[in-house]
Design a protein around this motif. Structure first.
Motif, PDB file in Angstrom:
ATOM      1  N   PRO A  28      32.005  48.311  34.991  1.00  0.00           N
ATOM      2  CA  PRO A  28      32.915  49.442  35.226  1.00  0.00           C
ATOM      3  C   PRO A  28      34.372  48.983  35.232  1.00  0.00           C
ATOM      4  CG  PRO A  28      31.153  49.381  36.873  1.00  0.00           C
ATOM      5  CD  PRO A  28      31.079  48.108  36.112  1.00  0.00           C
ATOM      6  N   ALA A  29      35.279  49.896  34.910  1.00  0.00           N
ATOM      7  CA  ALA A  29      36.700  49.557  34.762  1.00  0.00           C
ATOM      8  C   ALA A  29      37.299  48.998  36.040  1.00  0.00           C
ATOM      9  CB  ALA A  29      37.477  50.793  34.308  1.00  0.00           C
ATOM     10  N   ASP A  30      36.952  49.571  37.214  1.00  0.00           N
ATOM     11  CA  ASP A  30      37.555  49.098  38.461  1.00  0.00           C
ATOM     12  C   ASP A  30      37.090  47.694  38.814  1.00  0.00           C
ATOM     13  OD1 ASP A  30      34.980  50.035  38.924  1.00  0.00           O
ATOM     14  OD2 ASP A  30      35.415  50.750  40.957  1.00  0.00           O
ATOM     15  N   GLU A  31      35.812  47.416  38.586  1.00  0.00           N
ATOM     16  CA  GLU A  31      35.277  46.080  38.850  1.00  0.00           C
ATOM     17  C   GLU A  31      35.914  45.057  37.919  1.00  0.00           C
ATOM     18  OE1 GLU A  31      30.946  43.715  38.844  1.00  0.00           O
ATOM     19  OE2 GLU A  31      31.029  45.868  38.427  1.00  0.00           O
ATOM     20  N   LEU A  32      36.077  45.441  36.663  1.00  0.00           N
ATOM     21  CA  LEU A  32      36.667  44.544  35.668  1.00  0.00           C
ATOM     22  C   LEU A  32      38.137  44.275  35.984  1.00  0.00           C
ATOM     23  CD1 LEU A  32      36.331  42.922  33.112  1.00  0.00           C
ATOM     24  CD2 LEU A  32      36.727  45.000  31.778  1.00  0.00           C
ATOM     25  N   ALA A  33      38.848  45.294  36.443  1.00  0.00           N
ATOM     26  CA  ALA A  33      40.267  45.119  36.767  1.00  0.00           C
ATOM     27  C   ALA A  33      40.454  44.112  37.898  1.00  0.00           C
ATOM     28  CB  ALA A  33      40.888  46.464  37.143  1.00  0.00           C
ATOM     29  N   ARG A  34      39.595  44.190  38.910  1.00  0.00           N
ATOM     30  CA  ARG A  34      39.670  43.228  40.022  1.00  0.00           C
ATOM     31  C   ARG A  34      39.401  41.813  39.523  1.00  0.00           C
ATOM     32  NH1 ARG A  34      36.852  47.411  42.655  1.00  0.00           N
ATOM     33  NH2 ARG A  34      34.855  46.314  42.376  1.00  0.00           N
ATOM     34  N   ALA A  35      38.412  41.692  38.645  1.00  0.00           N
ATOM     35  CA  ALA A  35      38.064  40.368  38.109  1.00  0.00           C
ATOM     36  C   ALA A  35      39.191  39.814  37.244  1.00  0.00           C
ATOM     37  CB  ALA A  35      36.778  40.464  37.299  1.00  0.00           C
ATOM     38  N   GLN A  36      39.825  40.658  36.459  1.00  0.00           N
ATOM     39  CA  GLN A  36      40.932  40.201  35.599  1.00  0.00           C
ATOM     40  C   GLN A  36      42.090  39.671  36.435  1.00  0.00           C
ATOM     41  OE1 GLN A  36      41.290  43.899  33.418  1.00  0.00           O
ATOM     42  NE2 GLN A  36      40.509  42.969  31.516  1.00  0.00           N
ATOM     43  N   ALA A  37      42.375  40.349  37.539  1.00  0.00           N
ATOM     44  CA  ALA A  37      43.461  39.897  38.413  1.00  0.00           C
ATOM     45  C   ALA A  37      43.135  38.547  39.053  1.00  0.00           C
ATOM     46  CB  ALA A  37      43.729  40.947  39.491  1.00  0.00           C
ATOM     47  N   GLU A  38      41.903  38.400  39.538  1.00  0.00           N
ATOM     48  CA  GLU A  38      41.506  37.136  40.169  1.00  0.00           C
ATOM     49  C   GLU A  38      41.442  36.007  39.145  1.00  0.00           C
ATOM     50  OE1 GLU A  38      40.305  34.241  42.890  1.00  0.00           O
ATOM     51  OE2 GLU A  38      41.285  36.182  43.185  1.00  0.00           O
ATOM     52  N   TRP A  39      40.923  36.291  37.972  1.00  0.00           N
ATOM     53  CA  TRP A  39      40.824  35.271  36.917  1.00  0.00           C
ATOM     54  C   TRP A  39      42.216  34.810  36.488  1.00  0.00           C
ATOM     55  CZ3 TRP A  39      38.537  31.400  35.187  1.00  0.00           C
ATOM     56  CH2 TRP A  39      38.588  30.971  33.856  1.00  0.00           C
ATOM     57  N   GLN A  40      43.140  35.747  36.352  1.00  0.00           N
ATOM     58  CA  GLN A  40      44.504  35.373  35.969  1.00  0.00           C
ATOM     59  C   GLN A  40      45.154  34.526  37.050  1.00  0.00           C
ATOM     60  OE1 GLN A  40      45.816  36.066  32.829  1.00  0.00           O
ATOM     61  NE2 GLN A  40      47.221  34.477  33.570  1.00  0.00           N
ATOM     62  N   ARG A  41      44.878  34.870  38.304  1.00  0.00           N
ATOM     63  CA  ARG A  41      45.422  34.069  39.409  1.00  0.00           C
ATOM     64  C   ARG A  41      44.938  32.630  39.331  1.00  0.00           C
ATOM     65  NH1 ARG A  41      44.418  31.954  44.053  1.00  0.00           N
ATOM     66  NH2 ARG A  41      42.193  32.444  44.007  1.00  0.00           N
ATOM     67  N   ARG A  42      43.659  32.456  39.015  1.00  0.00           N
ATOM     68  CA  ARG A  42      43.099  31.106  38.918  1.00  0.00           C
ATOM     69  C   ARG A  42      43.671  30.349  37.712  1.00  0.00           C
ATOM     70  NH1 ARG A  42      38.347  30.148  42.122  1.00  0.00           N
ATOM     71  NH2 ARG A  42      38.235  31.874  43.594  1.00  0.00           N
ATOM     72  N   LEU A  43      43.833  31.036  36.612  1.00  0.00           N
ATOM     73  CA  LEU A  43      44.436  30.404  35.427  1.00  0.00           C
ATOM     74  C   LEU A  43      45.869  29.976  35.717  1.00  0.00           C
ATOM     75  CD1 LEU A  43      43.159  32.762  32.586  1.00  0.00           C
ATOM     76  CD2 LEU A  43      42.524  30.361  32.891  1.00  0.00           C
ATOM     77  N   ASP A  44      46.632  30.844  36.382  1.00  0.00           N
ATOM     78  CA  ASP A  44      48.023  30.522  36.696  1.00  0.00           C
ATOM     79  C   ASP A  44      48.135  29.331  37.637  1.00  0.00           C
ATOM     80  OD1 ASP A  44      48.781  32.657  35.132  1.00  0.00           O
ATOM     81  OD2 ASP A  44      49.124  34.034  36.818  1.00  0.00           O
ATOM     82  N   ALA A  45      47.154  29.176  38.534  1.00  0.00           N
ATOM     83  CA  ALA A  45      47.178  28.069  39.504  1.00  0.00           C
ATOM     84  C   ALA A  45      46.732  26.752  38.893  1.00  0.00           C
ATOM     85  CB  ALA A  45      46.297  28.412  40.695  1.00  0.00           C
ATOM     86  N   CYS A  46      46.202  26.797  37.681  1.00  0.00           N
ATOM     87  CA  CYS A  46      45.633  25.612  37.039  1.00  0.00           C
ATOM     88  C   CYS A  46      46.647  25.002  36.068  1.00  0.00           C
ATOM     89  CB  CYS A  46      44.358  26.025  36.272  1.00  0.00           C
ATOM     90  SG  CYS A  46      43.408  24.647  35.621  1.00  0.00           S
ATOM     91  N   PRO A  47      46.897  23.701  36.152  1.00  0.00           N
ATOM     92  CA  PRO A  47      47.797  23.067  35.174  1.00  0.00           C
ATOM     93  C   PRO A  47      47.336  23.350  33.741  1.00  0.00           C
ATOM     94  CG  PRO A  47      47.279  21.541  36.953  1.00  0.00           C
ATOM     95  CD  PRO A  47      46.394  22.734  37.140  1.00  0.00           C
TER      96      PRO A  47
END
Length: 387
Positions: A341-360
């Motif tokens: 579902p769109a809402d579940e995916l949106a939450r995952a996209q935000a968390e995934w981007q946060r992890r990517l940004d924190a990674c060298p």
């Protein structure tokens, strides 16, 4: 001295003395103080440690057997799980029968929490928890050994280097696992391979399967496996608290050819794995392997198929797969938007981007790999392709 005394968990008669020793151990109390009061432990540790010790002695007074101890500890396990996850689900546990012992062979992502989540599922299903295999490399401090052996852990001697000594250690381990299941009617948890699958590629080590047979070589391999009720277990984390550290290690290995752990690195991984955010967690128990298998290669292939098929893929796995340069173009993997579902995916996209940004930047391909690999593996299983 009993045959298995060097590796077995503590029995009921040993519990009071070991508990007393543990609750008087300065190193153990120091760890508890830092865990419970991280901001105050440095300046006020001298005051907090005796207070914590007094409270624990009062709480565990009268505990004289392992099952009562586990009942007490379960409250803290549940509390830790509630704080660090968005919920735990499990499937297949309903097929486990009371009065039957199983050999739970599981994929391995986290040092402590993998068996803890299996225990959680089994305990809440009203069944006895399994005995847990733990490497001696993690038991360098006496209080850690005491704590784990109180909680039904038995020791796997991995630090032995001599060929003859290693063979004897595996022979003893094989005998203990077979004795536990067939004579004591006590289930066993053991990882499918030594060390965590840091790249997300869960595969069974044939040497582990060979070890199960070592103490019963006069019997056919397939018959021994059938007698152990070997149940493949898939443990799925939405997010891995140690994913950044794993990406760093994979990068160093890829660029230098080797990786050496820093002192205390396992302790940091254990603490991060216990307390770090995991999102949702799912455990799947596959039915015990019932067909007669000829050899370790055939058995490993079947276990891999069961573990990979039973792995629960979350939105983050599909998001990572869409970015993975090693994605298999022949596999019919849908995009995440078609699955969630769109809402579940949106939450995952935000968390995934946060992890990517924190990674060298140089580590990111290895972070992506960890989350993407289970997608490739599961869709290969679905397509009936070789792994």
């Amino acid at each position: 001295m009993g045959e298995f005394d060097a590796i077995r968990p503590y029995d009921d008669a040993e519990v009071p003395a070991v508990l007393a020793r543990l609750l008087s151990d300065p190193a153990f109390l120091d760890i508890l103080t830092h865990f419970r009061f991280p901001r105050m432990a440095g300046a006020f540790g001298w005051l907090l440690k005796p207070l914590i010790a007094r409270r624990l002695r009062k709480e565990f007074a009268g505990v004289s057997c392992v099952s009562t101890l586990q009942d007490k500890v379960e409250y803290y396990v549940d509390h830790t799980i509630e704080r660090a996850t968005d919920g735990v689900t499990y499937t297949g546990v309903e097929q486990l029968k009371a009065g039957t012992a199983y050999l739970f062979l599981a994929n391995h992502r986290d040092i402590v929490m993998d068996p803890a989540f299996v225990n959680y599922a089994v305990y809440h299903a009203g069944l006895p928890t399994p005995r847990i295999a733990i490497g001696d490399n993690l038991l360098q401090k006496p209080f850690v050994s005491d704590m784990m052996r109180l909680n039904k852990s038995f020791i796997v001697h991995r630090s032995i280097t001599g060929r003859r000594e290693k063979l004897a250690a595996y022979q003893l381990l094989s005998a203990y696992i077979n004795h536990s299941i067939r004579n004591d009617c006590q289930s066993i948890w053991i990882a499918q391979a030594e060390g965590r699958a840091k790249d997300g590629d869960d595969r069974t080590d044939s040497a582990i399967l060979k070890m199960f047979h070592m103490s019963r070589k006069d019997e056919p391999f397939g018959a021994v496996i059938q007698s152990l009720n070997l149940s493949p277990v898939s443990i799925s984390y939405e997010y891995d608290p140690c994913d950044q550290a794993k990406a760093r290690e994979l990068y160093i290995r890829a660029t230098t050819g080797t990786y050496s752990k820093a002192p205390g690195e396992d302790d940091v991984s254990i603490a991060q794995g216990i307390t770090g955010y995991k999102g949702r967690v799912h455990i799947n128990f596959a039915p015990p392997v019932s067909e007669f298998v000829e050899d370790t290669k055939q058995l490993a292939a079947e276990i891999d198929r069961q573990i990979l098929a039973g792995y629960r893929l979350f939105p983050v796995h599909y998001l990572a797969y869409a970015q993975w340069t090693d994605a298999d173009p022949t596999l019919a993997v849908p995009v995440a938007a078609k699955v969630f579902p769109a809402d579940e995916l949106a939450r995952a996209q935000a968390e995934w981007q946060r992890r990517l940004d924190a990674c060298p930047a140089e580590h990111r391909p290895f972070l992506v790999q960890q989350y993407a690999t289970p997608v490739r593996n599961q869709y290969r299983v679905k397509a009936g392709l070789a792994l």
